[in-house]
Design a protein around this motif. Structure first.
Motif, PDB file in Angstrom:
ATOM      1  N   ARG A   1      35.809  35.066  35.569  1.00 17.90           N
ATOM      2  CA  ARG A   1      37.073  35.516  36.123  1.00 17.90           C
ATOM      3  C   ARG A   1      36.855  36.046  37.542  1.00 17.90           C
ATOM      4  NH1 ARG A   1      39.513  38.805  30.833  1.00 17.90           N
ATOM      5  NH2 ARG A   1      38.956  37.202  29.303  1.00 17.90           N
TER       6      ARG A   1
ATOM      7  N   ARG B   1      38.195  30.390  32.562  1.00 19.73           N
ATOM      8  CA  ARG B   1      37.662  30.008  31.253  1.00 19.73           C
ATOM      9  C   ARG B   1      36.183  29.624  31.407  1.00 19.73           C
ATOM     10  NH1 ARG B   1      41.583  32.627  28.593  1.00 19.73           N
ATOM     11  NH2 ARG B   1      43.646  31.807  29.092  1.00 19.73           N
TER      12      ARG B   1
ATOM     13  N   GLY C   1      38.917  38.224  40.523  1.00 19.71           N
ATOM     14  CA  GLY C   1      40.099  39.046  40.712  1.00 19.71           C
ATOM     15  C   GLY C   1      40.022  39.903  41.951  1.00 19.71           C
TER      16      GLY C   1
ATOM     17  N   GLU D   1      44.053  38.504  38.837  1.00 24.11           N
ATOM     18  CA  GLU D   1      42.820  38.017  38.212  1.00 24.11           C
ATOM     19  C   GLU D   1      43.055  36.583  37.734  1.00 24.11           C
ATOM     20  OE1 GLU D   1      39.976  40.323  35.530  1.00 24.11           O
ATOM     21  OE2 GLU D   1      41.241  39.237  34.100  1.00 24.11           O
ATOM     22  N   HIS D   2      42.162  35.694  38.124  1.00 19.25           N
ATOM     23  CA  HIS D   2      42.227  34.305  37.669  1.00 19.25           C
ATOM     24  C   HIS D   2      41.096  34.046  36.691  1.00 19.25           C
ATOM     25  CE1 HIS D   2      42.274  29.938  37.572  1.00 19.25           C
ATOM     26  NE2 HIS D   2      43.479  29.980  38.110  1.00 19.25           N
ATOM     27  N   ASP D   3      41.477  33.679  35.461  1.00 20.02           N
ATOM     28  CA  ASP D   3      40.508  33.376  34.417  1.00 20.02           C
ATOM     29  C   ASP D   3      40.241  31.869  34.434  1.00 20.02           C
ATOM     30  OD1 ASP D   3      38.961  33.089  32.175  1.00 20.02           O
ATOM     31  OD2 ASP D   3      40.257  34.260  30.860  1.00 20.02           O
TER      32      ASP D   3
ATOM     33  N   ARG E   1      33.554  42.506  28.713  1.00 18.32           N
ATOM     34  CA  ARG E   1      33.378  41.840  30.001  1.00 18.32           C
ATOM     35  C   ARG E   1      32.506  42.700  30.906  1.00 18.32           C
ATOM     36  NH1 ARG E   1      39.081  41.479  32.782  1.00 18.32           N
ATOM     37  NH2 ARG E   1      37.824  41.197  34.660  1.00 18.32           N
TER      38      ARG E   1
ATOM     39  N   SER F   1      33.654  33.133  29.585  1.00 16.80           N
ATOM     40  CA  SER F   1      34.514  32.745  30.706  1.00 16.80           C
ATOM     41  C   SER F   1      34.119  33.486  31.970  1.00 16.80           C
ATOM     42  CB  SER F   1      35.982  33.041  30.381  1.00 16.80           C
ATOM     43  OG  SER F   1      36.198  34.428  30.241  1.00 16.80           O
TER      44      SER F   1
END
Length: 782
Positions: A734, A714, A736, A710-712, A760, A732
């Motif tokens: 995300r 922001r 993933g 998972e890439h956050d 989320r 943010s």
């Protein structure tokens, strides 16, 4: 005399921690042997106060006229300085006060109590103030600093530093060090410790370092974050400067300027700075991290104020001291400890600009290093080096601490007696695995409440009792409405050494088949009771388990053996209103006796199934099982978490990539209830490590491997789209994915999430199926 680094044994401070608490006794004894009078030197002590308020002045400078010999006052306004001889003249200075001089003769008192008069300045009737004036001043400060620093190739100084930590009741750490600071253009700063006295060395675990900050530098390092300095070349892009007033310093005019961040997306400071008119140099800074700054997940709070003064060295302006005070709450690797009150006093001495500096310190990457030869000799302290005077409370604590063994972090800052802390204590020696979340304590007891398709509603309570010789007994008892067997758990724990813990646990209870990996019994109870089918299959167990835990150098190991009797449980409960239907049938298992032996080895943070905060950990589990009347089997499991910042790393919360690897294998002889699982979602709840497109069930197989990422990003997308409300509320985005191999096939998912702590929303697309799966999850603060 400074020792050339080529003649010293320099080692990395992080690689070699030198515990020298015994040198406090040696140092005190040496100080008694060293007498200034015996060498013709004279010790002068005293205090400095405000003449109007009579309050002590911290960081007032006491200087021997005509030399670079001097000291500063501590937080109580006290000082001590050793003069080479008398007569002599001392100069007392503090920003915002008129300087004062005292002439001493051999017949005068050796104790001086000085009061400094505030220096008032008359403002003209018309003075243009506000952002434009402050901005113009700072533009000139930045321009002149750049012009001066072009000619600064190197400098070195001797630095004295002292860190004091205290808990709710007393001072628990005093750490003093003297080191040489070397700066070389293009190579940065290196600090080489020459002398050190300490009662313990756990301050580093709290994010504190002996190496002091320089707030005149472009970037300031605080607790692992790099902050934009107030005189950074691009400071006007990151800060709002507002004119606050004028003062006098040694007959010259000072401008006071408020500094505040323009954005909450960067690691910035807030507070006040002072600029000297004419030369436009930074001479004082009172700063702290801005409220929006988020440190590492281990840092619960960092409320520290930094005060630093600067003085001219040749044509350059460099720091002369640093005083910091406040409190920090850091729980390294999830270790629960209470907050710490921190104070640090730093003094810079004997500056030399554009003089050659040794090359040896710059061959080591770490900034803080140790000259082990010089430290073991401890010559600087025994030679009577002037230090920042200890307060009366520090002197009293030092006398007590030097007779104690060095304290560990948890001994110095035991967890507060709160509901959560008390609840965790029950799980600490594993009646079952320590949970990520737990019930609060009610009247000294920990409630136990659950719901599933074989028990119905299950209620009970537990409590921990402390007995002598580092022993604890925990017990809990419960009863279910549907399945009429009493639930019982009793555990005996003993802390053998600081690193070794043993326990024996007897338990009779329902257990989930294939164990729990991500989802918890509490979440399943809520989901089962309200709207979904039961996520787990269950069986009845009576077990006796003995285990030993050992931790050393960041590696945790647990060896446990268990003897149990297991049996199937049949579904007896109907779903309550409004569903009012029967649950699906519970999966049966082979009843009988079982023996097992398990080894767990882990490093990094504790296992938190719900990926709320970034984690770095690896854990391997190997279990040997032997059911009665069947062949033995082997079960191996791997759990790994990792995360790292990807870009824009100077932001307080930079974009971050999180990885979670889950895998396992069992031998063909293992029964189905010992196979590995690929977790799905419970109702609409899916977390990192689960297949969010699989609802209310788990996939089971002899071999399983899952890669979850998972890439956050922001709030970068919302910043680019200029959606200011989402940016200000830290919403943010995300992206993933999950890639799981089980039962001979691959399953691939992609998930887009919109998150704002603590919630989320997940939108999941499974590659081999149409449609979008919408769900929810928990979003962490970092």
């Amino acid at each position: 005399m400074k020792l050339p680094c080529s003649e010293c044994s320099i080692v990395s401070f992080r690689r070699r921690r030198i515990r020298l608490w015994f040198l406090i006794s040696l140092g005190l004894a040496g100080t008694q042997m060293y007498s200034p009078q015996a060498t013709g030197q004279v010790l002068i002590t005293g205090s400095v106060k405000d003449s109007v308020t009579q309050l002590p002045l911290t960081s007032a400078h006491v200087i021997l006229d005509g030399s670079n010999l001097g000291t500063i006052t501590n937080r109580e306004g006290d000082f001590e300085i050793t003069l080479p001889s008398l007569p002599a003249t001392l100069i007392f200075r503090h920003i915002g006060y008129h300087p004062a001089r005292v002439e001493l003769t051999p017949n005068d008192t050796r104790v001086i109590h000085m009061s400094l008069e505030p220096a008032a300045i008359e403002l003209p009737e018309l003075l243009i103030t506000g952002d434009h004036l402050a901005t113009g001043i700072m533009q000139e400060v930045i321009r002149r600093k750049a012009a001066r620093r072009v000619h600064l190739e190197s400098h070195n100084a001797r630095v004295y530093t002292r860190i004091t930590l205290q808990n709710r009741d007393r001072i628990v750490l005093i750490n003093e060090a003297v080191f040489d600071r070397y700066f070389a253009k293009g190579s940065g700063i290196r600090d080489v410790i020459r002398s050190m006295r300490t009662t313990s060395d756990f301050h580093e675990q709290l994010g504190l370092t002996l190496a002091p900050q320089d707030f005149s530098s472009d970037h300031v390092q605080i607790n692992g974050l790099s902050f934009f300095g107030p005189t950074h070349p691009d400071a006007l892009e990151h800060y709002t400067f507002t004119f606050a007033g004028r003062r006098v310093w040694d007959g010259q005019q000072l401008y006071d300027i408020y500094i505040a961040p323009k954005s909450n997306q960067e690691a910035t400071l807030i507070g006040r700075i002072s600029v000297l008119d004419g030369v436009y140099a930074l001479v004082e800074a009172d700063l702290k991290p801005a409220p929006h700054v988020v440190f590492s997940p281990d840092t619960r709070d960092w409320s520290v104020m930094y005060r630093q003064n600067f003085a001219q060295v040749d044509s350059f302006w460099l720091p002369t001291d640093l005083q910091l005070q406040g409190w920090v709450h850091v729980e390294p690797n999830g270790e629960r400890v209470s907050p710490a009150v921190v104070e640090q006093a730093v003094r810079f001495m004997d500056y030399q600009a554009n003089e050659p500096v040794p090359s040896a310190p710059f061959t080591v990457e770490e900034q803080l290093q140790v000259d082990s030869t010089s430290v073991l000799r401890d010559g600087l302290f025994l030679m009577g080096l002037d230090m920042v005077a200890l307060t009366a409370r520090e002197l009293e604590a030092l006398e007590d601490l030097r007779w104690e063994k060095p304290l560990a972090l948890r001994e110095a800052f035991p967890p507060t007696t709160s509901a959560l802390a008390s609840a965790v204590e029950l799980y600490d020696f594993q009646i079952w695995d320590r949970p990520q979340f737990s019930f609060p304590v009610v009247g000294g007891f920990i409630p136990w409440l659950a719901y599933n398709r074989v028990d119905g509603t299950r209620v009970g309570a537990g409590r921990v009792f402390s007995v002598r010789n580092n022993r604890k007994i925990a017990a809990r008892i419960g009863q279910s409405i549907g399945f009429g067997r009493t639930r019982l758990g009793v555990a005996l724990n003993r802390q053998e050494t600081q690193s070794l813990q043993t326990s024996v646990v007897y338990e009779q209870n329902t257990r989930p088949q294939n164990g729990m990996l991500i989802h918890t019994e509490a979440l399943n109870s809520l989901s089962s009771r309200l709207f979904a089918q039961d996520y787990f299959d269950w069986y009845w167990s009576k077990s006796l388990r003995a285990s030993a835990r050992y931790e050393t150098k960041g590696i945790r190991m647990m060896l446990s053996g268990e003897y149990s009797f297991v049996d199937s449980m049949q579904t007896q409960i109907r779903r309550p209103w409004p569903l009012n239907k029967e649950f699906p049938e519970n999966q049966s298992i082979r009843p009988g006796q079982r023996q097992s032996l398990e080894l767990r080895v882990a490093t990094g943070s504790m296992w938190h199934p719900y990926h709320i905060d970034p984690q770095k950990r690896v854990e391997a589990r190997i279990e040997f099982g032997h059911p009665h009347g069947s062949r033995a089997d082997l079960r191996a499991t791997l759990l790994a978490d990792y995360n790292f910042s990807t870009f824009m790393r100077r932001r307080p919360t930079p974009p971050r990539l999180s990885l979670r690897i889950l895998g396992g294998v069992t031998t063909p002889s293992a029964s189905r209830d010992r196979w590995h699982v690929a977790e799905g979602s419970v109702g609409l709840i899916g977390e990192l490590g689960t297949l969010r497109s699989i609802r209310n069930r788990r996939l089971i197989g002899r071999q399983m491997i899952g890669a979850h990422w998972e890439h956050d990003f922001r709030s970068l997308l919302f910043e680019a789209l200029r959606i200011r409300p989402l940016v200000e509320h830290n919403v943010s985005m995300r992206l993933g994915g999950a890639h799981v191999y089980i039962n001979g096939r691959w399953i691939h998912e992609l998930t887009l999430s919109i998150a704002r702590a603590p919630v989320r929303i997940n939108f999941t697309r499974r590659v081999d199926q149409p449609g979008i799966f919408v769900g929810f999850g928990i979003a962490g603060r970092n």
